[in-house]
Design an enzyme around this catalytic site. Structure first.
Site, mmCIF file in Angstrom:
data_model
loop_
_atom_site.group_PDB
_atom_site.id
_atom_site.type_symbol
_atom_site.label_atom_id
_atom_site.label_comp_id
_atom_site.label_asym_id
_atom_site.label_seq_id
_atom_site.Cartn_x
_atom_site.Cartn_y
_atom_site.Cartn_z
ATOM 1 N N VAL A 155 35.025 -38.436 -17.425
ATOM 2 C CA VAL A 155 35.049 -37.476 -16.551
ATOM 3 C C VAL A 155 35.675 -36.206 -17.551
ATOM 4 C CG1 VAL A 155 35.130 -38.563 -14.655
ATOM 5 C CG2 VAL A 155 37.214 -37.630 -15.370
ATOM 6 N N TYR A 186 51.476 -33.600 -13.867
ATOM 7 C CA TYR A 186 50.418 -34.259 -12.820
ATOM 8 C C TYR A 186 50.451 -33.348 -11.637
ATOM 9 C CZ TYR A 186 48.668 -38.234 -9.887
ATOM 10 O OH TYR A 186 48.206 -38.901 -9.040
ATOM 11 N N ALA A 187 51.804 -33.028 -11.147
ATOM 12 C CA ALA A 187 51.981 -32.104 -9.905
ATOM 13 C C ALA A 187 51.077 -30.946 -9.864
ATOM 14 C CB ALA A 187 53.142 -31.936 -9.564
ATOM 15 N N SER A 205 48.532 -30.287 -12.105
ATOM 16 C CA SER A 205 47.284 -30.601 -11.909
ATOM 17 C C SER A 205 46.546 -31.093 -10.568
ATOM 18 C CB SER A 205 46.698 -31.842 -13.046
ATOM 19 O OG SER A 205 46.944 -32.991 -12.203
#
Ligand code: NAP
Length: 281
Positions: free
Chosen positions: A69, A188-189, A191
């Site tokens: 992806v 990560y948070a 994103s």
């Protein structure tokens, strides 16, 4: 597992379908009667999921496909191969592909952070030109969930609009940490917060084409992604969850199936928390 047949005659595509939440979503959607395209960066995992699916209610085969992806070419090829096989784009799409690359803010290198945010905003050099972050195989892998969501949502939406399909439902798996933050997951948070903004904007732009876009925000779910979390951290997290346990991938899949179905026909731009009450309010 309920089998209400809410998705009979629907074609569904699930990214990250080779593991964890994505695999559970594939099974749930298939149990509802959808033909399911299992897409994953790992073809063997996708095929393993494919073999576990119940037959769809129209007798039309499911399929598995290798797809990254984070690659526009790969996502475009995926949509092309789906249309070649089914003569239609998927009217249900669940973006479950995602990875983590954890580190504390004080130790987070620019490249580790930028890799996530840069690719979505399309500023700076392409990913290939960026040096690899320091590798720690126990806790890191490439963080592509944000770009992946953008590429997949855009590709599916373009295909749906071009086909004149009357309706579509795109569900993206975000995370509760995009709302509340999480120690060691600054990239990560960020994103996952971006994924919510992306989804809400897509919902506004695509509603006139009959395409709904929503997020599911899991809390702490038992999957291979959380297998690497230490017992100590798991114990601490459980103590914070009002329902007193980690969630199951099937419990996230149930919510994805709801959003995919016409039961959620008046729901778009929403973020549904599947957290057992973790971080509510
Ligand atoms: P998982 O078991 O690791 O499954 C993720 C799947 O995505 C894996 O099969 C992975 O393949 C695949 N994948 C990774 N990069 C990809 C790419 N570039 N293209 C296509 N597929 C790719 O993790 P999970 O827990 O089910 O997570 C699913 C989603 O839920 C993720 O978006 C995650 O951020 C989100 N989430 C999970 C939790 C949780 O507690 N588990 C909580 C909140 C949100 P490989 O294994 O080969 O890399």
């Amino acid at each position: 597992m309920a089998t209400t047949g809410r998705l009979v005659s629907r074609l569904a595509m699930v990214t990250g379908g080779g593991s964890g939440i994505g695999r559970a979503v594939c099974r749930r959607l298939a149990s509802e009667g959808a033909s399911v395209v299992v897409a994953d960066v790992c073809e063997a995992s996708a095929n393993e999921t494919l073999r576990s699916l119940p037959g769809d209610l129209r007798g039309q085969a499911h399929m598995a496909a290798a797809a990254d992806v984070a690659s526009k070419e790969s996502v475009d090829n995926l949509l092309t191969s789906i249309q070649a096989r089914y003569f239609q784009p998927p009217s249900v799409c669940v973006n479950a592909a995602g990875v983590t690359q954890d580190n504390f803010l004080l130790d987070m290198e620019d490249d580790d952070f930028d890799r996530v945010v840069r690719v979505n905003l399309k500023v700076g050099p392409p990913p290939d030109a960026v040096p690899s972050p320091a590798s720690d195989s126990s806790s890191s892998s490439s963080s592509s969930s944000l770009q992946g969501s953008f590429l997949v949502i855009r590709a599916v939406a373009r295909a749906l609009v071009a086909s004149g399909a009357p309706k579509g439902s795109i569900v993206t798996v975000g995370s509760i940490v995009g709302k509340v933050g999480n120690m060691g997951q600054v990239n990560y948070a960020a994103s996952k917060a971006g994924v919510e903004g992306l989804t809400r904007t897509a919902a506004k732009e695509l509603s006139r084409f009959g395409i709904r876009c929503n997020c599911v925000l899991p809390g702490f779910i038992s999957t291979p992604m959380t297998d690497k979390v230490t017992e100590k951290v798991i114990g601490k997290m459980k103590s914070l969850i009002p329902l007193g346990r980690m969630g199951e991938a099937t419990e996230v899949a149930d919510v994805c199936a709801f959003l995919a179905s016409d039961d959620a026909r008046y729901v778009t731009g929403a973020s549904l928390e599947v957290t057992g009450g973790l971080f509510m309010g």
